[in-house]
Design an enzyme around this catalytic site. Structure first.
Site, PDB file in Angstrom:
ATOM      1  CB  VAL A  29      -1.015  -3.655  27.364  1.00  0.00           C
ATOM      2  CG1 VAL A  29      -0.192  -2.350  27.319  1.00  0.00           C
ATOM      3  CG2 VAL A  29      -1.166  -4.303  26.044  1.00  0.00           C
ATOM      4  CB  ALA A  30      -1.529  -3.085  32.791  1.00  0.00           C
ATOM      5  CG  ASP A  78      50.055  -7.835  29.312  1.00  0.00           C
ATOM      6  OD1 ASP A  78      49.982  -9.178  29.687  1.00  0.00           O
ATOM      7  OD2 ASP A  78      50.849  -7.136  29.190  1.00  0.00           O
ATOM      8  CG  ASP A 126      50.098 -10.952  33.682  1.00  0.00           C
ATOM      9  OD1 ASP A 126      50.488 -11.624  34.108  1.00  0.00           O
ATOM     10  OD2 ASP A 126      50.396 -10.322  32.722  1.00  0.00           O
ATOM     11  CG  ASP A 149      47.425 -12.996  31.168  1.00  0.00           C
ATOM     12  OD1 ASP A 149      47.663 -13.518  31.877  1.00  0.00           O
ATOM     13  OD2 ASP A 149      48.197 -12.146  30.749  1.00  0.00           O
ATOM     14  CD  GLU A 166       4.142  -2.233  27.480  1.00  0.00           C
ATOM     15  OE1 GLU A 166       3.027  -2.670  27.218  1.00  0.00           O
ATOM     16  OE2 GLU A 166       4.475  -1.693  28.593  1.00  0.00           O
ATOM     17  CG  ASN A 194       2.388   0.576  30.065  1.00  0.00           C
ATOM     18  OD1 ASN A 194       1.879   1.069  30.983  1.00  0.00           O
ATOM     19  ND2 ASN A 194       2.093  -0.711  30.082  1.00  0.00           N
ATOM     20  CG  ASP A 208       6.985   1.358  31.392  1.00  0.00           C
ATOM     21  OD1 ASP A 208       6.560   1.812  32.574  1.00  0.00           O
ATOM     22  OD2 ASP A 208       6.841   0.281  30.956  1.00  0.00           O
TER      23      ASP A 208
END
Length: 855
Positions: free
Chosen positions: A286-287, A587, A333, A591, A291, A681, A685
């Site tokens: 988990v560390a 366009d 173009d 293309d 996450e 976390n 995080d």
């Protein structure tokens, strides 16, 4: 047998009578209903295969296919197996939040694009069984006789059998900037698409005149259908960020398995029981697993997407936002992208003694175009340009036409290249210089016309004189007009495009023009844009080059003219093979294959075709090349911010891993419980990382070259900073734990709480270390209000975790005394103080290196 007859090779090279015979149809009667049904059963409806709507479940599946998600699922399952239901539930909550954020954002992007599609049906004027009717164009079959006139959309590919002053705008298909004059004559078998004057093509627009034609191809057998299928079969390129995050996820998987295995072995040597070993291994896994990475990465791209939307760029695929930042070549173009696809008068040369007002009066009277009250032009673009120029010169052309109604005319003929109009007292003419100028009388005007032609301007001579008082032939009528001057017209570059190209060059991005237009026109526009345009390479020349020769050409040439869709696609592939990250803008239907092949396909939303928009990753609602410059700058900002929060996020995980591993290696208990790690976390995080993701763009974002295509998301310099910051934060965390358990003789829960406070505070302050690589981390911090909001929110949440009894007990925390608080907070300031002090000491040396570099 019938099916074979419906397939005609090179109808442009066959006489119209031969095409009619081959299709077994009478041009005066058309097909009967029975034959129509039989032919439709063989060739199908006149429609292109629609792109399937992406279902919501498919978007959802994409959110859970990453290695990081798999690791989190494995951690949750392992937690359940050993009875750690709370830890498993917490991991599951993280998974659900990440998935919902990514799913909602992707779904919104996809549905926004679907809402942009135009669903208007095309109507065809068809002759069947000697009667004329309007039908839905999807009902057409090869052999149908159709009629077209000014303003109509061509409903299928057809061979002309009659044409009267017929001009067609084929820019969307061929890139030709000027309407093409059509005739019934056959042309050479190898004539380029833009020069097949006896053909009408699906998706083009009739500008003026009338014509009748026999349908030779429908649906996917048309030129548009062939290009659409080519685009659909072209594989889309994976965004660098996608590839980088996937590599990172795979690396993390190996790290988690390796470190958890090593830790389990270490724990076994210490004699811990199996349950404790698994619990510690899960805590370490988990560390390690970030996450918050999927959520923050997705949110960062979403913010970039919305900022780009404010600049009129609709993003269809989120990773495209970042890919633009690594773009090294923009292949654009010309018509409608770098230019406005609108003819303008850019030069005027008057005959000696002529009055300019008189010239404009004749130009609008000898003119079939009009401008609707809402500003929409009606008619030939060249004639519309003359109306605008006359209006800008002060001529009220609408009032003038009412005062001098047309009495007679000599219509424009592509063969004679001139037209004439007779009003009440005068004759007004316009035409090509070689037709209306006398080499002996008009030497100066001929010289001016030659000069304009050398600049790729379309030239027209305007003349006027008293009308003959009696009926005369066309030649005598034209001879009655005295030349007033020569006007030069062009579809000039957008002013914003010129500045945008300059900005791209400053940013180390090469701009390449790829157009279906004529070489001379392409070279003239490219020269105004600042591109290397000495000698454009044509499609015919590309056909003669093998891949080795093409690789040399693409390094030396910025302008390609008279190219077909296959050529555009090959050029993009060659640039990618050479290691470039290629953005393609366009366009037109022509293309689409290149748009899909490109790393980033950018289509024009206002004038662009449906086929082009479907193939693109980004749609510009302004049809302005300069929008791409803003999009590239936003892409660079996004990548820089991803690196910022990546450094911050991974340095935190490294710090926790170091603390846990070192403590167990020293024979101590784990210094943090699993839920403590998971809580931090989520908080550390996501919240500060997202604030870093919202850092404004630096002033020099568009003043340095793009990063290499294969450069990882976390490069060597970023990894060094991760190791440094992780080691600093981890060291103070471990020191706090060892002081608590030895010198201060605190119990395990109190020692863990003190370690928790030290690590949390140290990492929170380290956000200033992650803001910049050099100089003070506080410089410009006030420009990001989200940073201060994130610091306040994180502090509040950590305070709640330490003070609310139920949450504190769930996480395994306890209360701290004054000495513990003082020690924890003092240690927590060290990573920030040491990093900022070292940077301040390095500033003089950095300036000296920069000075030497400039010298």
């Amino acid at each position: 047998m019938l099916g074979t007859r419906l397939l005609i090779e090179n109808p442009h090279a066959l006489p119209a009578t031969e095409v009619l015979r081959h299709l077994d149809v009478d041009a005066e009667l058309g097909l009967d209903d029975v034959e129509v049904i039989r032919r439709r059963s063989l060739v199908g409806r006149n429609a292109l295969a629609g792109r399937k709507k992406l279902p919501a479940w498919a978007i959802l599946v994409d959110q859970v296919r990453s290695a990081v998600v798999v690791l989190l699922v494995a951690a949750a399952v392992a937690g359940l197996l050993i009875g750690e239901v709370v830890e498993a539930a917490a991991v599951a909550v993280v998974l659900v939040i990440n998935t919902i954020v990514g799913f909602a954002t992707e779904l919104r992007a996809v549905r926004s694009m679907e809402a942009l599609r135009r669903l208007a049906a095309t109507v065809a004027d068809v002759e069947r069984e000697d009667r004329r009717d309007e039908l839905d164009a999807v009902e057409l079959v090869p052999g149908d006789i159709i009629s077209v006139e000014g303003g109509d959309h061509v409903p299928a590919d057809a061979r002309l059998i009659e044409a009267s002053d017929l001009t067609v705008d084929e820019a969307a298909l061929t890139g030709e900037s000027e309407p093409v004059a059509k005739t019934v004559d056959a042309v050479a078998v190898d004539a380029p698409l833009a020069e097949r004057t006896g053909m009408l093509y699906l998706g083009t627009t009739v500008r003026a005149g009338r014509g009748r034609a026999v349908v030779v191809a429908t649906g996917t057998a048309t030129e548009v259908g062939r290009i659409a299928e080519m685009a659909a079969s072209t594989e889309t390129m994976q965004a660098p960020l996608q590839a980088g995050l996937e590599r990172l996820g795979r690396t993390l998987s190996l790290v988690v398995v390796g470190v958890a295995g090593a830790l389990a072995g270490l724990a076994l040597l210490r004699g811990l029981d199996l349950h404790e070993i698994i619990e510690v291994s899960i805590a370490l896994a988990v560390a390690i697993v970030p996450e918050g990475l999927p959520a923050v990465a997705t949110l960062t791209l979403t913010v970039g997407m919305r900022r780009m939307a404010r600049h009129r760029a609709l993003v269809r695929r989120l990773p495209t936002v970042e890919t633009l930042g690594s773009t090294t070549v923009i292949a654009s173009d010309k018509t409608g992208t770098l230019t406005a696809n609108r003819m303008q008068v850019v030069d005027v040369a008057l005959a000696e003694g002529a009055d300019e007002q008189r010239l404009w009066q004749s130009a609008v009277l000898c003119n079939d175009a009009d401008i609707a009250p809402d500003g929409d032009p009606v008619g030939d673009p060249t004639e519309v340009a003359l109306l605008h120029a006359a209006q800008n010169a002060g001529t009220d052309w609408r009032h003038l036409r009412k005062q001098h109604p047309r009495c007679d005319e000599v219509p424009f003929d592509p063969a004679t290249k001139r037209m004439a109009v007779v009003t009440d007292t005068h004759v007004h003419t316009k035409g090509a210089p070689e037709v209306l100028l006398d080499p002996h009388r008009h030497t100066e005007l001929l010289s001016a016309a030659d000069d304009m032609g050398g600049r790729a301007l379309r030239t027209l001579v305007i003349a006027s004189g008293p009308a003959p008082g009696h009926p005369v032939d066309d030649q005598s009528l034209l001879a009655a007009a005295e030349v007033l001057g020569v006007v030069g017209l062009a579809d000039p570059p957008r002013p914003a495009a010129i500045e945008a190209v300059k900005a791209c060059h400053q940013a180390g991005i090469r701009v390449v023009m790829i157009t279906g237009d004529q070489p001379r026109t392409a070279a003239a526009v490219a020269d105004q844009l600042g591109l290397h345009a000495q000698q454009p390479v044509t499609g015919a020349e590309l056909d003669r080059l093998d891949d080795t020769a093409l690789a040399r050409v693409i390094d030396q040439t910025d302008v390609y003219a008279r190219v077909a869709p296959e050529h555009k696609l090959r050029l993009v592939q060659a640039l990618q093979t050479a290691g470039h990250t290629v953005a393609v803008t366009g366009d037109g239907v022509n293309d689409a294959p290149a748009l899909r092949q490109a790393d980033v396909g950018v289509a024009m939303g206002r004038t662009g075709t449906d086929v082009a928009r479907e193939a693109a990753d980004i749609v510009l609602t302004t049809d302005d090349f300069s929008t791409i410059e803003h999009a590239v700058a936003e892409g660079r900002r996004v990548f820089d911010n991803i690196r910022r929060f990546g450094q911050y996020l991974f340095s935190w995980h490294l710090a926790v891993v170091l603390v846990v591993t070192a403590a167990i290696a020293l024979g101590a208990d784990a210094p943090l419980a699993g839920l403590m790690i998971l809580w931090n976390n989520i908080i550390i995080d996501v919240i500060p990382s997202f604030a870093l993701a919202l850092e404004p763009s630096s002033d020099d974002a568009m003043r340095h070259p793009p990063r290499p295509k294969n450069e990882p998301v976390l490069g060597a310099a970023t990894l060094r900073r991760i190791l440094t910051q992780g080691a600093l934060v981890g060291s103070v965390g471990l020191t706090s734990y060892l002081l608590a358990t030895t010198t201060m003789n605190l119990d395990l829960d109190t020692a863990r709480t003190m370690t928790f406070v030290t690590l949390t505070t140290a990492q929170l302050l380290a956000v200033f270390n992650a803001r910049t690589d050099t100089g003070s981390g506080f410089r410009g911090a006030t420009a990001n209000p989200y940073l201060w909001a994130a610091l306040a929110l994180t502090t509040a949440l950590e305070t709640i975790a330490l003070t609310v009894p139920d949450l504190r007990n769930l996480l395994g925390l306890t209360t701290l005394g004054a000495a513990s608080w003082t020690t924890a907070l003092a240690l927590a300031t060290l990573p920030l103080l040491l990093t900022q002090s070292s940077r301040i000491l390095r500033i003089p040396r950095t300036r000296e290196v920069a000075r030497q570099h400039r010298a």
